[in-house]
Design a protein around this motif. Structure first.
Motif, PDB file in Angstrom:
ATOM      1  N   LEU A  15       0.832  -1.199   0.000  1.00 39.37           N
ATOM      2  CA  LEU A  15       0.000   0.000   0.000  1.00 39.37           C
ATOM      3  C   LEU A  15       0.870   1.253   0.000  1.00 39.37           C
ATOM      4  CD1 LEU A  15      -2.812   1.496   0.732  1.00 39.37           C
ATOM      5  CD2 LEU A  15      -1.924   1.337   3.049  1.00 39.37           C
ATOM      6  N   LEU A  16       1.954   1.222   0.743  1.00 38.53           N
ATOM      7  CA  LEU A  16       2.844   2.376   0.852  1.00 38.53           C
ATOM      8  C   LEU A  16       3.876   2.424  -0.270  1.00 38.53           C
ATOM      9  CD1 LEU A  16       3.476   2.248   4.686  1.00 38.53           C
ATOM     10  CD2 LEU A  16       2.008   3.836   3.441  1.00 38.53           C
ATOM     11  N   GLY A  17       3.818   1.480  -1.187  1.00 40.71           N
ATOM     12  CA  GLY A  17       4.839   1.329  -2.205  1.00 40.71           C
ATOM     13  C   GLY A  17       4.730   2.255  -3.398  1.00 40.71           C
ATOM     14  N   HIS A  18       4.062   3.382  -3.258  1.00 39.93           N
ATOM     15  CA  HIS A  18       3.993   4.339  -4.369  1.00 39.93           C
ATOM     16  C   HIS A  18       4.435   5.711  -3.880  1.00 39.93           C
ATOM     17  CE1 HIS A  18       2.616   6.694  -7.741  1.00 39.93           C
ATOM     18  NE2 HIS A  18       2.464   5.558  -8.403  1.00 39.93           N
ATOM     19  N   PRO A  19       5.325   6.374  -4.629  1.00 39.25           N
ATOM     20  CA  PRO A  19       5.846   7.676  -4.187  1.00 39.25           C
ATOM     21  C   PRO A  19       4.769   8.728  -3.944  1.00 39.25           C
ATOM     22  CG  PRO A  19       7.066   6.870  -6.100  1.00 39.25           C
ATOM     23  CD  PRO A  19       5.933   5.925  -5.887  1.00 39.25           C
ATOM     24  N   VAL A  20       3.706   8.731  -4.721  1.00 40.57           N
ATOM     25  CA  VAL A  20       2.646   9.734  -4.519  1.00 40.57           C
ATOM     26  C   VAL A  20       1.981   9.522  -3.158  1.00 40.57           C
ATOM     27  CG1 VAL A  20       0.378  10.543  -5.320  1.00 40.57           C
ATOM     28  CG2 VAL A  20       2.228  10.169  -6.964  1.00 40.57           C
ATOM     29  N   ARG A  21       1.742   8.283  -2.788  1.00 38.91           N
ATOM     30  CA  ARG A  21       1.107   8.010  -1.484  1.00 38.91           C
ATOM     31  C   ARG A  21       2.015   8.426  -0.337  1.00 38.91           C
ATOM     32  NH1 ARG A  21      -0.739   2.132  -3.317  1.00 38.91           N
ATOM     33  NH2 ARG A  21      -2.057   2.833  -5.031  1.00 38.91           N
ATOM     34  N   ILE A  22       3.298   8.132  -0.473  1.00 36.16           N
ATOM     35  CA  ILE A  22       4.248   8.541   0.571  1.00 36.16           C
ATOM     36  C   ILE A  22       4.282  10.057   0.670  1.00 36.16           C
ATOM     37  CG2 ILE A  22       6.697   8.583   1.237  1.00 36.16           C
ATOM     38  CD1 ILE A  22       5.372   5.876   1.681  1.00 36.16           C
ATOM     39  N   ARG A  23       4.311  10.736  -0.458  1.00 40.20           N
ATOM     40  CA  ARG A  23       4.358  12.211  -0.457  1.00 40.20           C
ATOM     41  C   ARG A  23       3.111  12.787   0.190  1.00 40.20           C
ATOM     42  NH1 ARG A  23       6.791  16.147   0.970  1.00 40.20           N
ATOM     43  NH2 ARG A  23       6.625  18.053  -0.237  1.00 40.20           N
ATOM     44  N   VAL A  24       1.945  12.235  -0.122  1.00 39.51           N
ATOM     45  CA  VAL A  24       0.696  12.697   0.500  1.00 39.51           C
ATOM     46  C   VAL A  24       0.796  12.554   2.013  1.00 39.51           C
ATOM     47  CG1 VAL A  24      -1.746  12.127   0.847  1.00 39.51           C
ATOM     48  CG2 VAL A  24      -0.830  12.291  -1.477  1.00 39.51           C
ATOM     49  N   LEU A  84       6.516   6.921   9.153  1.00 38.86           N
ATOM     50  CA  LEU A  84       7.320   7.725   8.234  1.00 38.86           C
ATOM     51  C   LEU A  84       8.636   8.157   8.883  1.00 38.86           C
ATOM     52  CD1 LEU A  84       4.489   9.889   6.668  1.00 38.86           C
ATOM     53  CD2 LEU A  84       5.720   8.007   5.573  1.00 38.86           C
ATOM     54  N   ARG A  85       8.595   8.494  10.165  1.00 42.20           N
ATOM     55  CA  ARG A  85       9.822   8.854  10.880  1.00 42.20           C
ATOM     56  C   ARG A  85      10.764   7.653  10.972  1.00 42.20           C
ATOM     57  NH1 ARG A  85       6.440  12.365  13.484  1.00 42.20           N
ATOM     58  NH2 ARG A  85       5.740  10.920  15.074  1.00 42.20           N
ATOM     59  N   ALA A  86      10.202   6.467  11.250  1.00 41.42           N
ATOM     60  CA  ALA A  86      11.023   5.252  11.327  1.00 41.42           C
ATOM     61  C   ALA A  86      11.688   4.979   9.975  1.00 41.42           C
ATOM     62  CB  ALA A  86      10.168   4.059  11.757  1.00 41.42           C
ATOM     63  N   ALA A  87      10.966   5.190   8.895  1.00 40.35           N
ATOM     64  CA  ALA A  87      11.532   4.994   7.552  1.00 40.35           C
ATOM     65  C   ALA A  87      12.687   5.964   7.328  1.00 40.35           C
ATOM     66  CB  ALA A  87      10.456   5.180   6.488  1.00 40.35           C
ATOM     67  N   ARG A  88      12.524   7.201   7.781  1.00 45.34           N
ATOM     68  CA  ARG A  88      13.584   8.201   7.628  1.00 45.34           C
ATOM     69  C   ARG A  88      14.838   7.779   8.400  1.00 45.34           C
ATOM     70  NH1 ARG A  88      11.282  13.101   9.650  1.00 45.34           N
ATOM     71  NH2 ARG A  88       9.649  12.310   8.377  1.00 45.34           N
ATOM     72  N   VAL A  89      14.656   7.253   9.602  1.00 47.92           N
ATOM     73  CA  VAL A  89      15.790   6.792  10.409  1.00 47.92           C
ATOM     74  C   VAL A  89      16.500   5.636   9.700  1.00 47.92           C
ATOM     75  CG1 VAL A  89      16.413   5.625  12.571  1.00 47.92           C
ATOM     76  CG2 VAL A  89      14.862   7.587  12.612  1.00 47.92           C
ATOM     77  N   LEU A  90      15.735   4.682   9.188  1.00 49.52           N
ATOM     78  CA  LEU A  90      16.331   3.548   8.473  1.00 49.52           C
ATOM     79  C   LEU A  90      17.119   4.009   7.258  1.00 49.52           C
ATOM     80  CD1 LEU A  90      13.392   0.991   8.665  1.00 49.52           C
ATOM     81  CD2 LEU A  90      15.643   0.754   9.736  1.00 49.52           C
TER      82      LEU A  90
END
Length: 116
Positions: A15-24, A84-90
């Motif tokens: 579900l999170l695998g699209h850049p537009v969804r992450i940006r939203v 999203l913060r956890a992804a940034r840390v990774l």
């Protein structure tokens, strides 16, 4: 029959695998936004954004409310921002590791040149 946890997690990441969804989701971390502002911030066709917002809404990641003729979207809960913060840390850790490897490779190249 229930879905195994690993399968449910895989579906979440799909579900999170699209850049537009992450940006939203990133934009909505700062607070609710009307669709027109999301469109201005993300270079995507209105129909494409609408489809991505529908996916996020159905998944429970975002909520929508009408304010007159305007639809305003918001994160459905604080856990999305935590993810999203956890992804940034990774990503930061991954890039740091790559930078360290690059430094080691450059040092080895320099040592080889000096030895030649």
């Amino acid at each position: 029959m229930s879905v195994p946890l690993y399968q449910a997690k895989a579906e979440l990441f799909r579900l999170l695998g699209h850049p537009v969804r992450i940006r939203v989701l990133e934009l909505l971390q700062d607070g609710p936004m009307p669709v027109r502002e999301l469109l201005a911030a993300i270079e995507v066709e209105p129909t494409g954004l609408s489809q991505h917002l529908a996916v996020l809404r159905r998944s429970g990641m975002v909520s929508a409310r009408r304010d007159g003729a305007t639809v305003v979207y918001a994160l459905a809960g604080g856990r999305v921002a935590d993810l999203l913060r956890a992804a940034r840390v990774l990503l930061t850790e991954k890039i740091s590791g790559q930078n360290e490897l690059l430094s080691e490779l450059r040092a080895a190249d320099e040592a080889d040149r000096e030895a030649s």
